[in-house]
Scaffold this motif. Structure first.
Motif, PDB file in Angstrom:
ATOM      1  N   ILE A 158       0.857  -1.186   0.000  1.00 31.11           N
ATOM      2  CA  ILE A 158       0.000   0.000   0.000  1.00 31.11           C
ATOM      3  C   ILE A 158       0.892   1.235   0.000  1.00 31.11           C
ATOM      4  O   ILE A 158       1.793   1.365   0.832  1.00 31.11           O
ATOM      5  N   ILE A 159       0.651   2.127  -0.960  1.00 31.18           N
ATOM      6  CA  ILE A 159       1.421   3.367  -1.067  1.00 31.18           C
ATOM      7  C   ILE A 159       0.453   4.487  -1.431  1.00 31.18           C
ATOM      8  O   ILE A 159      -0.542   4.254  -2.131  1.00 31.18           O
ATOM      9  N   THR A 160       0.717   5.691  -0.962  1.00 33.65           N
ATOM     10  CA  THR A 160      -0.280   6.756  -1.082  1.00 33.65           C
ATOM     11  C   THR A 160      -0.544   7.166  -2.521  1.00 33.65           C
ATOM     12  O   THR A 160      -1.689   7.205  -2.965  1.00 33.65           O
ATOM     13  N   ARG A 161       0.506   7.460  -3.280  1.00 33.40           N
ATOM     14  CA  ARG A 161       0.295   8.052  -4.603  1.00 33.40           C
ATOM     15  C   ARG A 161       0.727   7.109  -5.722  1.00 33.40           C
ATOM     16  O   ARG A 161       1.788   6.503  -5.663  1.00 33.40           O
ATOM     17  N   GLY A 162      -0.137   7.036  -6.736  1.00 31.01           N
ATOM     18  CA  GLY A 162       0.191   6.260  -7.922  1.00 31.01           C
ATOM     19  C   GLY A 162       0.368   7.128  -9.141  1.00 31.01           C
ATOM     20  O   GLY A 162       0.646   6.630 -10.230  1.00 31.01           O
ATOM     21  N   ASP A 163       0.217   8.442  -8.971  1.00 32.05           N
ATOM     22  CA  ASP A 163       0.275   9.360 -10.106  1.00 32.05           C
ATOM     23  C   ASP A 163       1.663   9.935 -10.340  1.00 32.05           C
ATOM     24  O   ASP A 163       1.877  10.689 -11.279  1.00 32.05           O
ATOM     25  N   LEU A 164       2.618   9.613  -9.484  1.00 32.41           N
ATOM     26  CA  LEU A 164       3.983  10.100  -9.670  1.00 32.41           C
ATOM     27  C   LEU A 164       4.963   8.965  -9.448  1.00 32.41           C
ATOM     28  O   LEU A 164       4.606   7.878  -9.002  1.00 32.41           O
ATOM     29  N   LEU A 165       6.225   9.233  -9.762  1.00 31.42           N
ATOM     30  CA  LEU A 165       7.255   8.206  -9.661  1.00 31.42           C
ATOM     31  C   LEU A 165       8.395   8.750  -8.802  1.00 31.42           C
ATOM     32  O   LEU A 165       9.392   9.242  -9.309  1.00 31.42           O
ATOM     33  N   GLY A 166       8.224   8.648  -7.479  1.00 27.71           N
ATOM     34  CA  GLY A 166       9.253   9.068  -6.542  1.00 27.71           C
ATOM     35  C   GLY A 166      10.030   7.878  -6.019  1.00 27.71           C
ATOM     36  O   GLY A 166       9.844   6.732  -6.464  1.00 27.71           O
ATOM     37  N   GLY A 167      10.885   8.155  -5.035  1.00 28.21           N
ATOM     38  CA  GLY A 167      11.722   7.098  -4.490  1.00 28.21           C
ATOM     39  C   GLY A 167      10.938   5.945  -3.895  1.00 28.21           C
ATOM     40  O   GLY A 167      11.288   4.770  -4.091  1.00 28.21           O
ATOM     41  N   ALA A 168       9.858   6.249  -3.168  1.00 25.23           N
ATOM     42  CA  ALA A 168       9.064   5.193  -2.536  1.00 25.23           C
ATOM     43  C   ALA A 168       8.376   4.326  -3.584  1.00 25.23           C
ATOM     44  O   ALA A 168       8.274   3.095  -3.436  1.00 25.23           O
ATOM     45  N   GLN A 169       7.893   4.958  -4.662  1.00 28.10           N
ATOM     46  CA  GLN A 169       7.231   4.195  -5.729  1.00 28.10           C
ATOM     47  C   GLN A 169       8.224   3.256  -6.426  1.00 28.10           C
ATOM     48  O   GLN A 169       7.905   2.091  -6.710  1.00 28.10           O
ATOM     49  N   ILE A 170       9.434   3.756  -6.693  1.00 31.37           N
ATOM     50  CA  ILE A 170      10.450   2.914  -7.327  1.00 31.37           C
ATOM     51  C   ILE A 170      10.831   1.757  -6.405  1.00 31.37           C
ATOM     52  O   ILE A 170      11.029   0.618  -6.846  1.00 31.37           O
ATOM     53  N   HIS A 171      10.921   2.039  -5.107  1.00 39.50           N
ATOM     54  CA  HIS A 171      11.232   1.021  -4.107  1.00 39.50           C
ATOM     55  C   HIS A 171      10.192  -0.115  -4.148  1.00 39.50           C
ATOM     56  O   HIS A 171      10.551  -1.298  -4.200  1.00 39.50           O
ATOM     57  N   VAL A 172       8.922   0.263  -4.160  1.00 42.29           N
ATOM     58  CA  VAL A 172       7.846  -0.737  -4.200  1.00 42.29           C
ATOM     59  C   VAL A 172       7.868  -1.495  -5.521  1.00 42.29           C
ATOM     60  O   VAL A 172       7.726  -2.731  -5.551  1.00 42.29           O
ATOM     61  N   ARG A 173       8.046  -0.771  -6.613  1.00 45.55           N
ATOM     62  CA  ARG A 173       8.108  -1.439  -7.930  1.00 45.55           C
ATOM     63  C   ARG A 173       9.218  -2.483  -7.971  1.00 45.55           C
ATOM     64  O   ARG A 173       9.001  -3.624  -8.413  1.00 45.55           O
ATOM     65  N   ASP A 174      10.407  -2.100  -7.507  1.00 42.54           N
ATOM     66  CA  ASP A 174      11.546  -3.022  -7.558  1.00 42.54           C
ATOM     67  C   ASP A 174      11.338  -4.236  -6.651  1.00 42.54           C
ATOM     68  O   ASP A 174      11.697  -5.369  -7.010  1.00 42.54           O
ATOM     69  N   LEU A 175      10.746  -4.012  -5.473  1.00 42.32           N
ATOM     70  CA  LEU A 175      10.457  -5.135  -4.575  1.00 42.32           C
ATOM     71  C   LEU A 175       9.453  -6.092  -5.207  1.00 42.32           C
ATOM     72  O   LEU A 175       9.631  -7.321  -5.168  1.00 42.32           O
ATOM     73  N   CYS A 176       8.399  -5.532  -5.796  1.00 41.79           N
ATOM     74  CA  CYS A 176       7.381  -6.375  -6.434  1.00 41.79           C
ATOM     75  C   CYS A 176       7.983  -7.181  -7.590  1.00 41.79           C
ATOM     76  O   CYS A 176       7.707  -8.387  -7.742  1.00 41.79           O
ATOM     77  N   LYS A 177       8.766  -6.516  -8.389  1.00 42.15           N
ATOM     78  CA  LYS A 177       9.382  -7.164  -9.553  1.00 42.15           C
ATOM     79  C   LYS A 177      10.265  -8.338  -9.122  1.00 42.15           C
ATOM     80  O   LYS A 177      10.179  -9.430  -9.679  1.00 42.15           O
ATOM     81  N   ARG A 178      11.085  -8.096  -8.108  1.00 38.07           N
ATOM     82  CA  ARG A 178      12.012  -9.147  -7.649  1.00 38.07           C
ATOM     83  C   ARG A 178      11.269 -10.255  -6.900  1.00 38.07           C
ATOM     84  O   ARG A 178      11.559 -11.448  -7.084  1.00 38.07           O
ATOM     85  N   ALA A 179      10.311  -9.863  -6.050  1.00 34.85           N
ATOM     86  CA  ALA A 179       9.579 -10.859  -5.270  1.00 34.85           C
ATOM     87  C   ALA A 179       8.754 -11.782  -6.165  1.00 34.85           C
ATOM     88  O   ALA A 179       8.608 -12.968  -5.878  1.00 34.85           O
ATOM     89  N   THR A 180       8.225 -11.243  -7.254  1.00 32.48           N
ATOM     90  CA  THR A 180       7.462 -12.056  -8.197  1.00 32.48           C
ATOM     91  C   THR A 180       8.328 -13.172  -8.777  1.00 32.48           C
ATOM     92  O   THR A 180       7.864 -14.312  -8.958  1.00 32.48           O
TER      93      THR A 180
END
Length: 362
Positions: free
Chosen positions: A8-30
């Protein structure tokens, strides 16, 4: 059977450090067999990336950045409903507001919740009123967390100073980033400066502009990457200071690495930070870094070895650091190479992922 994790992350309309962090974790965990789902407040650049990676995401329409009790209650209800529907084994919350509503929803549904603090909202440089409000909320939410991950030693110490939670719950895991092929820089007569930062209160473009105005006699060009509520203000400020022909405002972009590869010096001039991923991106790209002495910046940048750490808001010291690097291409190269080695040693993604995965499995 691997776990299903709801991020769960607050904003999906921008690409900041937290969004990249979540994306990379999801990609690797998958790749490791986890089933990753993401919930966020809006569609945009972040959700487009998730879509490209075939990572399911859900929009929580009431999830907004600003504190609004009625909206926040609606967000908790919406997330609670989503949890019942998707039945995750674990909830991983990122950013302050998502951390609040997500932990309440996790408590209601009985699903274990981890909160990653990408920089506390009661750090030095934040207004006293905001600190009081955020601390009151965090004292409650911390009791609802299975674990709290902080991304810098600074934030770890801050949590202990304010007695946020017990040592048993608090875990330090520095950010990490996937490596990219090294591309040597070409030295040019006019050094290129670059800074990745949203135009908002957290970032100190004001100090940067004042320092640059004192360096008009030096050859340089600066690219500022990001958008935000103060974007137009600083475009006008550049005109007033006579810097508009030497500063490029790109707005929000996705090809950040292309700009870093074309640059010579990275800047992160801020009022407060957690552990900035953009500094790691710059070190990965073999750039010397000048950063404000806030949050965990000096845990990445070694002063006078991989760059310079300057006091927050200190125009004179920023000017001196910039001048040294602008006038000495060999110094830029030495510091950039030292930063690259430091990135490879301490901040590659797999180190962070293994530590995070161990928490998921515990």
């Amino acid at each position: 059977m691997k776990k299903r994790i709801l991020f769960i992350i607050t904003r999906g309309d921008l690409l900041g450090g937290a969004q990249i962090h979540v994306r990379d974790l999801c990609k690797r965990a998958t790749l490791d067999g986890y089933e990753c789902l993401v919930a966020c407040g809006q569609e945009g650049m972040f959700t487009e990336m998730l879509k490209a990676l075939s990572i399911p995401y859900y929009i929580i329409s009431a999830l907004k950045r600003n504190i609004d009790p009625l909206q926040d209650i609606r967000a908790i209800k919406q997330i609670t409903k989503l949890i019942w529907q998707t039945k995750p084994d674990l909830i991983s919350c990122h950013t302050a507001k998502a951390g609040m509503v997500g932990r309440f929803a996790g408590f209601i549904t009985g699903v274990p919740t981890i909160f990653t603090a990408h920089g506390w909202q009661f750090a030095e440089g934040i207004s006293s009123l905001q600190k009081i409000v955020v601390l009151a909320i965090e004292y409650i939410c911390a009791q609802l967390s299975k674990k709290i991950i902080v991304v810098s030693e600074y934030d770890y110490r801050l949590a202990l100073v304010y007695h946020i939670t017990s040592l048993k719950k608090l875990i330090l895991i520095h950010n990490g980033m996937p490596d990219l092929p090294y591309i040597p820089h070409k030295t040019i007569a006019q050094p290129e400066l670059v800074m990745i930062a949203r135009f908002q209160e957290q970032k100190d473009h004001n100090t940067l502009f004042k320092a640059l105005a004192l360096l008009k006699a030096e050859p340089w060009h600066c690219t500022l990457i990001g958008d935000g509520p103060l974007f137009d203000h600083y475009k006008q400020e550049a005109v007033q200071l006579g810097l508009d022909s030497r500063i490029t405002f790109t707005g929000q972009i996705t090809n950040v690495q292309d700009y870093l590869q074309k640059s010579d010096i990275y800047l992160l001039i801020s009022n407060w930070e957690g552990f900035p991923r953009s500094i790691l991106e710059a070190m990965r790209a073999t750039l010397p870094v000048i950063a404000s002495d806030v949050g965990g910046c000096k845990e990445a940048v070694i002063h006078e070895a991989t760059g310079y750490i300057i006091p927050r808001g200190d125009v004179a010291q920023l000017k001196i650091a910039l001048q040294k690097l602008l006038q000495d291409s060999d110094l830029r190269k030495r510091m950039g190479n030292a930063g690259r080695i430091r990135f490879e040693t301490y901040f590659e993604f797999e180190q962070m992922y293994k530590k995070t995965k161990a928490i998921w499995e515990s």
